[in-house]
Design a protein around this motif. Structure first.
Motif, PDB file in Angstrom:
ATOM      1  N   UNK A   1       0.847  -1.188   0.000  1.00 22.18           N
ATOM      2  CA  UNK A   1       0.000   0.000   0.000  1.00 22.18           C
ATOM      3  C   UNK A   1       0.879   1.234   0.000  1.00 22.18           C
ATOM      4  N   UNK A   2       0.267   2.397  -0.156  1.00 22.91           N
ATOM      5  CA  UNK A   2       1.033   3.640  -0.104  1.00 22.91           C
ATOM      6  C   UNK A   2       1.629   3.876   1.272  1.00 22.91           C
ATOM      7  N   UNK A   3       1.059   3.226   2.295  1.00 25.10           N
ATOM      8  CA  UNK A   3       1.589   3.352   3.652  1.00 25.10           C
ATOM      9  C   UNK A   3       2.709   2.358   3.915  1.00 25.10           C
ATOM     10  N   UNK A   4       2.971   1.477   2.956  1.00 20.55           N
ATOM     11  CA  UNK A   4       3.982   0.454   3.137  1.00 20.55           C
ATOM     12  C   UNK A   4       3.364  -0.935   3.102  1.00 20.55           C
ATOM     13  N   UNK A   5       4.182  -1.984   3.230  1.00 19.31           N
ATOM     14  CA  UNK A   5       3.656  -3.343   3.236  1.00 19.31           C
ATOM     15  C   UNK A   5       2.867  -3.604   4.515  1.00 19.31           C
ATOM     16  N   UNK A   6       1.634  -4.052   4.354  1.00 20.28           N
ATOM     17  CA  UNK A   6       0.751  -4.310   5.490  1.00 20.28           C
ATOM     18  C   UNK A   6       0.385  -5.785   5.499  1.00 20.28           C
ATOM     19  N   UNK A   7       0.656  -6.456   6.616  1.00 23.24           N
ATOM     20  CA  UNK A   7       0.295  -7.876   6.736  1.00 23.24           C
ATOM     21  C   UNK A   7      -1.171  -7.987   7.128  1.00 23.24           C
ATOM     22  N   UNK A   8      -1.910  -8.800   6.395  1.00 23.04           N
ATOM     23  CA  UNK A   8      -3.350  -8.897   6.584  1.00 23.04           C
ATOM     24  C   UNK A   8      -3.737 -10.348   6.842  1.00 23.04           C
ATOM     25  N   UNK A   9      -4.628 -10.537   7.831  1.00 20.65           N
ATOM     26  CA  UNK A   9      -5.269 -11.833   8.048  1.00 20.65           C
ATOM     27  C   UNK A   9      -6.763 -11.639   7.805  1.00 20.65           C
ATOM     28  N   UNK A  10      -7.203 -12.019   6.612  1.00 18.83           N
ATOM     29  CA  UNK A  10      -8.598 -11.801   6.242  1.00 18.83           C
ATOM     30  C   UNK A  10      -9.490 -12.838   6.907  1.00 18.83           C
ATOM     31  N   UNK A  11     -10.646 -12.467   7.429  1.00 12.24           N
ATOM     32  CA  UNK A  11     -11.571 -13.428   8.031  1.00 12.24           C
ATOM     33  C   UNK A  11     -12.042 -14.453   6.999  1.00 12.24           C
ATOM     34  N   UNK A  12     -12.210 -15.664   7.451  1.00 14.22           N
ATOM     35  CA  UNK A  12     -12.646 -16.761   6.581  1.00 14.22           C
ATOM     36  C   UNK A  12     -14.111 -17.056   6.859  1.00 14.22           C
ATOM     37  N   UNK A  13     -14.894 -17.198   5.798  1.00 15.41           N
ATOM     38  CA  UNK A  13     -16.325 -17.468   5.902  1.00 15.41           C
ATOM     39  C   UNK A  13     -16.613 -18.855   5.353  1.00 15.41           C
ATOM     40  N   UNK A  14     -17.361 -19.612   6.115  1.00 14.31           N
ATOM     41  CA  UNK A  14     -17.795 -20.941   5.661  1.00 14.31           C
ATOM     42  C   UNK A  14     -19.226 -20.809   5.130  1.00 14.31           C
ATOM     43  N   UNK A  15     -19.349 -20.808   3.824  1.00 15.47           N
ATOM     44  CA  UNK A  15     -20.647 -20.633   3.166  1.00 15.47           C
ATOM     45  C   UNK A  15     -21.051 -21.973   2.543  1.00 15.47           C
ATOM     46  N   UNK A  16     -22.081 -22.609   3.118  1.00 16.22           N
ATOM     47  CA  UNK A  16     -22.504 -23.928   2.665  1.00 16.22           C
ATOM     48  C   UNK A  16     -23.676 -23.873   1.685  1.00 16.22           C
ATOM     49  N   UNK A  17     -24.052 -22.701   1.242  1.00 13.10           N
ATOM     50  CA  UNK A  17     -25.174 -22.586   0.327  1.00 13.10           C
ATOM     51  C   UNK A  17     -24.789 -23.082  -1.078  1.00 13.10           C
ATOM     52  N   UNK A  18     -25.792 -23.539  -1.811  1.00 13.41           N
ATOM     53  CA  UNK A  18     -25.590 -24.052  -3.155  1.00 13.41           C
ATOM     54  C   UNK A  18     -26.366 -23.169  -4.136  1.00 13.41           C
ATOM     55  N   UNK A  19     -25.695 -22.786  -5.198  1.00 13.72           N
ATOM     56  CA  UNK A  19     -26.346 -22.013  -6.248  1.00 13.72           C
ATOM     57  C   UNK A  19     -27.200 -22.964  -7.083  1.00 13.72           C
ATOM     58  N   UNK A  20     -28.517 -22.764  -7.042  1.00 15.13           N
ATOM     59  CA  UNK A  20     -29.429 -23.684  -7.723  1.00 15.13           C
ATOM     60  C   UNK A  20     -29.266 -23.650  -9.235  1.00 15.13           C
ATOM     61  N   UNK A  21     -28.860 -22.531  -9.791  1.00 17.57           N
ATOM     62  CA  UNK A  21     -28.728 -22.431 -11.244  1.00 17.57           C
ATOM     63  C   UNK A  21     -27.521 -23.172 -11.783  1.00 17.57           C
ATOM     64  N   UNK A  22     -26.435 -23.216 -10.998  1.00 15.46           N
ATOM     65  CA  UNK A  22     -25.201 -23.879 -11.462  1.00 15.46           C
ATOM     66  C   UNK A  22     -24.888 -25.152 -10.693  1.00 15.46           C
ATOM     67  N   UNK A  23     -25.469 -25.304  -9.530  1.00 14.32           N
ATOM     68  CA  UNK A  23     -25.162 -26.464  -8.710  1.00 14.32           C
ATOM     69  C   UNK A  23     -23.859 -26.352  -7.962  1.00 14.32           C
ATOM     70  N   UNK A  24     -23.191 -25.212  -8.075  1.00 18.13           N
ATOM     71  CA  UNK A  24     -21.908 -25.010  -7.399  1.00 18.13           C
ATOM     72  C   UNK A  24     -22.127 -24.290  -6.069  1.00 18.13           C
ATOM     73  N   UNK A  25     -21.182 -24.503  -5.153  1.00 18.71           N
ATOM     74  CA  UNK A  25     -21.259 -23.858  -3.860  1.00 18.71           C
ATOM     75  C   UNK A  25     -20.995 -22.369  -3.955  1.00 18.71           C
ATOM     76  N   UNK A  26     -21.714 -21.579  -3.182  1.00 19.60           N
ATOM     77  CA  UNK A  26     -21.503 -20.137  -3.152  1.00 19.60           C
ATOM     78  C   UNK A  26     -20.289 -19.811  -2.291  1.00 19.60           C
ATOM     79  N   UNK A  27     -19.705 -18.673  -2.550  1.00 22.71           N
ATOM     80  CA  UNK A  27     -18.480 -18.324  -1.836  1.00 22.71           C
ATOM     81  C   UNK A  27     -18.449 -16.819  -1.575  1.00 22.71           C
ATOM     82  N   UNK A  28     -18.023 -16.473  -0.373  1.00 21.01           N
ATOM     83  CA  UNK A  28     -17.865 -15.063  -0.032  1.00 21.01           C
ATOM     84  C   UNK A  28     -16.571 -14.532  -0.645  1.00 21.01           C
TER      85      UNK A  28
END
Length: 402
Positions: free
Chosen positions: A54-81
């Motif tokens: 970033x312009x402020x320098x290198x920033x170490x990030x730990x992004x929150x993880x989401x467990x999304x178990x929903x299924x997209x009915x149109x494609x049959x694939x799992x949804x993802x955040x």
């Protein structure tokens, strides 16, 4: 110490923003449950830490993880955040990416980027020569894609055209960048095309305009450009129905260049009285006054105005709110003023494709900050054929049809 404080503050703010984004996502889907009643969208710890430049320098990030178990009915694939703040592929902020084409244009090779950016906090992170080479290749691909996109649905009402001579080491010594910008029916500005040409030759402009027509571009209502005969000859060939408006900035420069320095300030004021007049009639009176004041001593200067008076005053047939946009090619000139500053002493781009790609990226960054024209709702009326007198609407298409 201050850099460390800034980076730590940036890290905390980014972490808080990511947490808030995830919490909002989960709260919105809190009622989504499976048959036993268990929630389908829940928190699931954190992703592996990663460093983001970033312009402020290198920033170490730990992004929150989401467990999304929903299924997209149109494609049959799992949804993802997917975070809008920090996408999975993001390793540097957009501002860092914006710096790279500027450095390239400043005569730095890809191997010089990291040493040059060491004093710019965080910029050198992840910018190996191989990475920069891939980026420049991608910029060339982006420029090519822009030049091949379909223009069928882009009805440009106004267009500005200009040939920009940049000090870039192009393949031909007399090459220039031909730029075409337009205003869509909703009032927004857009880069239509940008290509390498031989000066402002009619054939170069004709090639560019024919290519735009081939990709579906329709004739604009009004085209604005300088006095270069090449563009107007090409426009008459490809889009003969388009009206012409000469650029007053270029015309003023051409007029004062043939006057002695002592007469130039007065001539500039007299020319301003023409294009700043309240309507066409007052503008014509100002033209007559200019002719009387300067015609006897400097007929060549006056002839430059009187020969093109219709094209110079064409903007009076359009909404008064748009006059400030239509009198000059300033939308192109102001954008490329920055590019010229960046390329003033540049001789780094080794090929036409590389040079155009760098300039294209600079224009792309500038385009994101372009404002719509004044009174954008009137652009659609101009496109529909509405008639304006003294800058005011006097007839709508539906009234004429009735």
């Amino acid at each position: 110490m201050i850099d460390e404080i800034v980076r730590e503050g940036a890290r905390r703010m980014l972490a808080a923003a990511l947490e808030a984004e995830v919490n909002a996502y989960i709260a919105e889907l809190v009622d989504q449950r499976d048959d036993p009643g268990r929630r389908l969208v829940v928190r699931n710890g954190y992703h592996q830490p990663r460093s983001v430049a970033t312009a402020a320098g290198p920033v170490e990030v730990k992004a929150p993880l989401v467990n999304d178990k929903r299924i997209d009915e149109s494609t049959g694939e799992g949804k993802r955040f997917s975070s809008a703040i920090l996408p999975p592929w993001c390793r540097k902020s957009p501002k860092i990416s914006e710096v790279l084409p500027l450095l390239y244009l400043h005569n730095l090779s890809s191997g010089d980027f990291v040493p040059a950016l060491e004093q710019f906090p965080g910029s050198s992170a992840g910018l190996s020569p191989a990475t920069v080479t891939r980026l420049t290749t991608q910029w060339q691909a982006d420029h090519k894609a822009c030049g091949e996109r379909d223009l069928t649905g882009s009805d440009y009402v106004y267009v500005w055209a200009d040939g920009i001579h940049l000090r870039i080491r192009l393949a031909e010594a007399k090459s220039c960048v031909l730029v075409l910008m337009g205003v869509r029916a909703d009032g927004t500005k857009e880069l239509i095309a940008m290509a390498d040409g031989y000066r402002d030759s009619a054939e170069s402009w004709a090639d560019l305009l024919r290519d735009c027509a081939r990709r579906g571009m329709h004739a604009p209502v009004l085209a604005v450009g300088d006095g270069a005969l090449g563009f107007w000859k090409a426009l008459a060939e490809v889009f003969p129905e388009a009206r012409n408006q000469r650029c007053w900035v270029h015309k003023t420069a051409n007029v004062v260049n043939v006057l002695p320095k002592s007469a130039q300030p007065g001539a500039r004021k007299a020319l301003q009285d023409i294009y700043n007049a309240e309507d066409r009639d007052h503008a014509l009176k100002a033209v007559t006054a200019f002719e009387h004041a300067y015609g006897a001593k400097w007929p060549k200067a006056v002839k430059k105005i009187t020969d093109d008076v219709e094209e110079l005053l064409a903007f009076y047939d359009f909404p008064a709110e748009h006059w400030i946009h239509l009198r000059t090619t300033n939308p192109i000139g102001s954008t490329f003023a920055t590019v010229r500053l960046r390329t003033k002493v540049t001789r780094g781009a080794g090929s036409t494709a590389a040079a155009l790609a760098m300039v294209f990226m600079l224009v792309e960054f500038a385009q994101a900050r372009w404002r719509a024209v004044n009174a954008p709702h009137l652009v659609a009326l101009v496109h529909a054929g509405a008639r304006f007198e003294c800058g005011h609407l006097v007839e709508r298409p539906e009234v004429q049809a009735a």
